[in-house]
Design a protein around this motif. Structure first.
Motif, PDB file in Angstrom:
ATOM      1  N   LEU A  97      -0.726  -2.391   4.497  1.00 50.88           N
ATOM      2  CA  LEU A  97      -1.452  -1.586   3.526  1.00 50.88           C
ATOM      3  C   LEU A  97      -1.816  -2.453   2.332  1.00 50.88           C
ATOM      4  CD1 LEU A  97       0.599   1.741   3.584  1.00 50.88           C
ATOM      5  CD2 LEU A  97      -1.585   1.258   4.692  1.00 50.88           C
ATOM      6  N   LYS A  98      -2.928  -2.094   1.684  1.00 50.61           N
ATOM      7  CA  LYS A  98      -3.419  -2.876   0.555  1.00 50.61           C
ATOM      8  C   LYS A  98      -3.028  -2.198  -0.758  1.00 50.61           C
ATOM      9  CE  LYS A  98      -5.540  -5.817   3.238  1.00 50.61           C
ATOM     10  NZ  LYS A  98      -5.074  -7.212   3.359  1.00 50.61           N
ATOM     11  N   ASP A 150      -8.080  -9.729   7.826  1.00 50.09           N
ATOM     12  CA  ASP A 150      -7.085  -9.165   6.921  1.00 50.09           C
ATOM     13  C   ASP A 150      -7.478  -9.330   5.460  1.00 50.09           C
ATOM     14  OD1 ASP A 150      -5.343  -8.143   8.772  1.00 50.09           O
ATOM     15  OD2 ASP A 150      -4.209 -10.008   8.984  1.00 50.09           O
ATOM     16  N   PHE A 191     -11.784  -2.033   3.848  1.00 49.97           N
ATOM     17  CA  PHE A 191     -10.348  -1.920   3.576  1.00 49.97           C
ATOM     18  C   PHE A 191      -9.949  -0.604   2.912  1.00 49.97           C
ATOM     19  CE2 PHE A 191     -11.289  -6.482   3.609  1.00 49.97           C
ATOM     20  CZ  PHE A 191     -10.348  -6.936   4.522  1.00 49.97           C
ATOM     21  N   ARG A 214      -7.198   1.319   4.398  1.00 50.45           N
ATOM     22  CA  ARG A 214      -5.873   0.672   4.379  1.00 50.45           C
ATOM     23  C   ARG A 214      -5.272   0.678   2.973  1.00 50.45           C
ATOM     24  NH1 ARG A 214      -6.777  -4.951   7.555  1.00 50.45           N
ATOM     25  NH2 ARG A 214      -4.651  -5.286   6.749  1.00 50.45           N
ATOM     26  N   SER A 231     -13.481   4.331   7.599  1.00 49.13           N
ATOM     27  CA  SER A 231     -12.178   4.366   8.272  1.00 49.13           C
ATOM     28  C   SER A 231     -12.319   4.389   9.788  1.00 49.13           C
ATOM     29  CB  SER A 231     -11.391   5.597   7.797  1.00 49.13           C
ATOM     30  OG  SER A 231     -12.102   6.785   8.121  1.00 49.13           O
TER      31      SER A 231
END
Length: 761
Positions: free
Chosen positions: A5-6, A112, A189, A192, A217
């Motif tokens: 997770l960010k 990533d 992202f 996330r 998403s």
């Protein structure tokens, strides 16, 4: 394995010794901005000075921050890279900035993290100098803790999309960084993000590749199914659509791009190329191909809310098209700076035609414009040109200069004076005359009487006689409406009818054939023929078709009669009843006036014709001057069954053929109905111009005409780069023409002997 997770939007990487103050300013200003369309979510940046925990090992702390970030944004300055040069680097000592760059590149391979480098320039004595430390003098040996050398790592960084930065004006750069993140990074992202409490509803976007709506998403690799752009008219192997390459699977994209071809892009490109309100053309170079399709290359920018630079090569249907946003333009600049190629794209066809565009750079390797080239198999030279422009972030690209330095086409040379050719009919054979009026009253009086024997019947006619021909029987067919009136109190039975025709002063000739149709009426019932009853005090409508036969009839007439070509004819109808009593009616007929048509309308500049004596008709050729837009200027030629347009490209094609074959006159491929007309284009090869049309016509009866039509000046302004004007050649006089009719050239004596005939009769 679930992806991390960010918790940070941006990881700010920098060298403490040179860029610490700039890194803090960037972080502070960026954290005041909202993220994309999530107005309640502000940027959260990772800066080691602010986010490393006390007592935490540095490497573990920065790796944790890197994994938890969406975007890695290194500050790349000349001072930051100096320790990485071969003559300064100590391989036994770890370099934290290089280690962060290496780790970010590894994470990027796995999707990533995204990377957006800021290339920081210098301000020396108040003068800003853009970042230029692209050299190859960086060390080839990996330092302590790194797997790759500085030279290898920096090469990858320099090839990424980034942005140039003036450290004294960093506040002006923040909005574009935030916009880039919101458009290109956050959609990848957002799903996330660890803390979703401050995120609004997820945005729904439309994909330009497949046309479907999607959410970020749900936008994984392979979510988008689309067709690549290919040749038209074929079928997909997978779903029978119009292309042979099958379906492709990628991520959804909400903006058009240059990364790979896709079918839906062609419609978008076509709308830009076909509608002038969607683009502004800076420069277009077209190589005319006199043996196939033209090819061109053009540069300009799109119009609308988002203005983008575009480069197009090929034809109107866009064989090759690239569009650049400002960010993509910067990426190209970075690529050029780091030693990448200058080519934007090239289109080459099987016939040898090509069109290409490449970046133009200055002495410091900065992009300042675009160089363009194109050539077709019939080009005299390779067409060349360039545009120079400036593009500042946040503004539209601004054109500085657009010049065609070398034309690929057969361009016209300037003349000292016009060619000495007058518009006129040079020769015309015998002209036919209109049918004579004749003494119609005398004809009716001498040839016919009112009939005898039946005072109870009257014949009347009002409507005009309609005429046609029967080609296979060499006959004229006259359709004649006749009304029968019974004035008596008794019914009268009509049993038969006879028809006759004749000319003034000649004996009557019985009709070769006659048809009588009784029109339906309440008294009579359905239409029929003789015998028929006319009721007391009643009427009857007859439709009489009388056929006049002539052995010389050519069988090519419509709405006019061959037998009435010289004088009117009279028609006679005789009707008999059951008591063998007769009643007759006479009707004169003459062909309508203007059977031999003359010039029509004011636009027609030259009206040429030949008269077909055997068929009594006039076959015309019309040459019209076109005074429209300059590229369209020229002449239109209309001959029976065909129309030909000779604008500037068509005239240049004729000049090309004349230059190639050393001809002063080029035969024009006219496919005239009945083969009546032939044309030549007279060419001044030195001046590279068609200066006159030489038109000849011949009827099947041997009647002929010759006419000349001067071609107006169709040269493009600022065309051929000549040392000076050239003198026009002497007009061609009598050149033989390839003829399907086999008639010989009219002699000079014939031309002199013939009286001048007006251009329009």
């Amino acid at each position: 394995m679930m992806a991390d997770l960010k918790s940070f939007h941006v990881f700010v990487s920098y060298r403490v010794a040179t860029d610490a103050a700039l890194a803090e300013r960037v972080t502070d200003k960026l954290q005041q901005k909202s993220v994309g369309t999530d107005s309640n979510c502000r940027f959260r940046c990772f800066l080691d000075k602010q986010n490393l925990k006390v007592g935490e090992e540095w490497k573990q702390g920065f790796l944790s921050g890197l994994r938890g970030s969406c975007l890695f944004m290194p500050l790349i300055s000349k001072g930051a890279l100096k320790p990485l040069k071969a003559k300064y680097m100590n391989p036994a000592r770890a370099d934290n900035l290089l280690l962060e760059l290496e780790m970010a590149l590894e994470m990027r391979k796995n999707n990533d993290i995204a990377i957006f480098p800021l290339f920081v320039g210098e301000n020396i004595n108040g003068t800003y100098s853009q970042f230029r430390a692209w050299g190859t003098e960086y060390a080839d040996t990996p330092p302590e803790g790194c797997k790759r050398s500085p030279k290898s790592i920096l090469k990858d960084i320099f090839e990424l999309q980034g942005s140039f930065c003036n450290p004294a004006e960093i506040g002006d750069k923040i909005p574009s960084i935030a916009a880039h993140f919101g458009q290109s990074v956050w959609p990848l992202f957002r799903h996330r993000w660890g803390n979703k409490d401050n995120l609004g509803p997820e945005r729904v976007q439309g994909c330009v590749q497949c046309g479907q709506e999607y959410r970020d998403s749900e936008n994984g690799e392979g979510s988008c199914t689309f067709h690549i752009q290919g040749k038209w008219g074929r079928a997909y192997q997978c779903c029978s659509q119009a292309d042979p390459a099958g379906c492709q699977r990628r991520r959804h994209v909400h903006e058009h791009h240059n990364n790979y071809p896709y079918a839906r892009k062609s419609a978008w490109v076509s709308s830009i190329l076909q509608y002038t309100n969607k683009r502004e053309v800076w420069l277009s170079i077209e190589a005319e191909n006199y043996s196939g399709s033209d090819i061109s290359v053009s540069v300009g920018h799109t119009l609308g809310q988002k203005r983008e630079l575009y480069v197009h090569a090929g034809s109107w249907y866009s064989e090759w098209f690239k569009v650049f946003t400002y960010d993509e333009f910067v990426l190209c600049s970075l690529s050029v700076h780091s030693g990448g190629g200058l080519e934007i794209g090239t289109r080459t066809r099987e016939d040898g035609s090509f069109a290409s565009a490449s970046w133009r750079v200055d002495s410091q390797n900065h992009i300042v414009g675009i160089d363009m080239e194109c050539r077709s198999p019939t080009s005299q030279e390779t067409g060349k040109g360039h545009v120079l422009f400036q593009w500042v972030e946040g503004k539209d690209p601004v054109l500085g200069e657009a010049i065609t330095t070398q034309s690929p086409n057969v361009e016209e040379m300037p003349l000292t004076k016009p060619h000495a050719v007058e518009r006129r009919v040079v020769y015309r054979g015998r002209l036919l005359t209109e049918p004579a009026a004749g003494d119609v009253n005398k004809l009716a009086k001498d040839q016919f009487c009112a009939g005898s024997g039946s005072a109870a019947l009257r014949l009347k006619t009002r409507d005009r006689v309609r005429v046609n021909d029967r080609v296979w029987e060499k006959m004229d067919s006259f359709l004649w409406p006749v009304g029968v009136i019974n004035v008596s109190d008794e019914a009268i039975i009509l049993t038969e009818a006879e028809g006759y025709w004749g000319t003034e002063g000649a004996e009557l000739t019985e009709a070769a054939k006659m048809e009588v149709v009784v029109e339906g009426s309440p008294e009579q019932g359905a239409a029929g023929g003789f015998p028929v009853t006319v009721p007391p005090k009643g009427t009857l409508s007859l439709s009489v078709r009388l056929f006049a036969q002539d052995a010389t009839h050519p069988g090519r007439w419509f709405d006019v009669a061959w037998v009435a070509r010289e004088k009117p004819v009279a028609l006679k109808l005789v009707i008999k009843d059951a008591m063998d009593r007769e009643v007759a009616i006479a009707r004169p007929f003459r062909n309508p006036r203007n059977v031999l048509k003359n010039a029509r309308g004011e636009r027609e500049e030259l009206w040429c014709f030949v008269d077909e004596e055997d068929a009594f008709q006039r076959v015309a050729c019309t040459v019209t001057l076109v005074e429209q837009r300059k590229p369209e200027r020229g002449v239109d030629v209309r001959i029976p069954g065909r129309s030909y347009k000779y604008d500037r490209p068509a005239l240049r094609q004729i000049v090309y053929e004349a230059l190639r074959a050393n001809l002063d006159a080029v035969s024009l491929p006219w496919d005239s109905r009945d083969g009546a007309f032939e044309g030549q284009a007279w060419v001044d090869r030195r001046a590279r111009r068609v200066y006159a049309l030489h038109i000849r016509g011949e009827s099947k009866s041997g009647n002929r005409m010759v006419a000349l039509f001067p071609i107006p000046d169709y040269a493009e302004p600022g065309g051929a780069d000549a040392a000076g004007p050239v003198d026009p050649c002497e007009p061609v006089t009598a050149l033989p023409v390839a003829s399907t009719s086999g008639w010989t050239e009219i002699s000079q004596e014939e031309k002199i002997a013939v009286v001048e005939v007006p251009v329009c009769d």
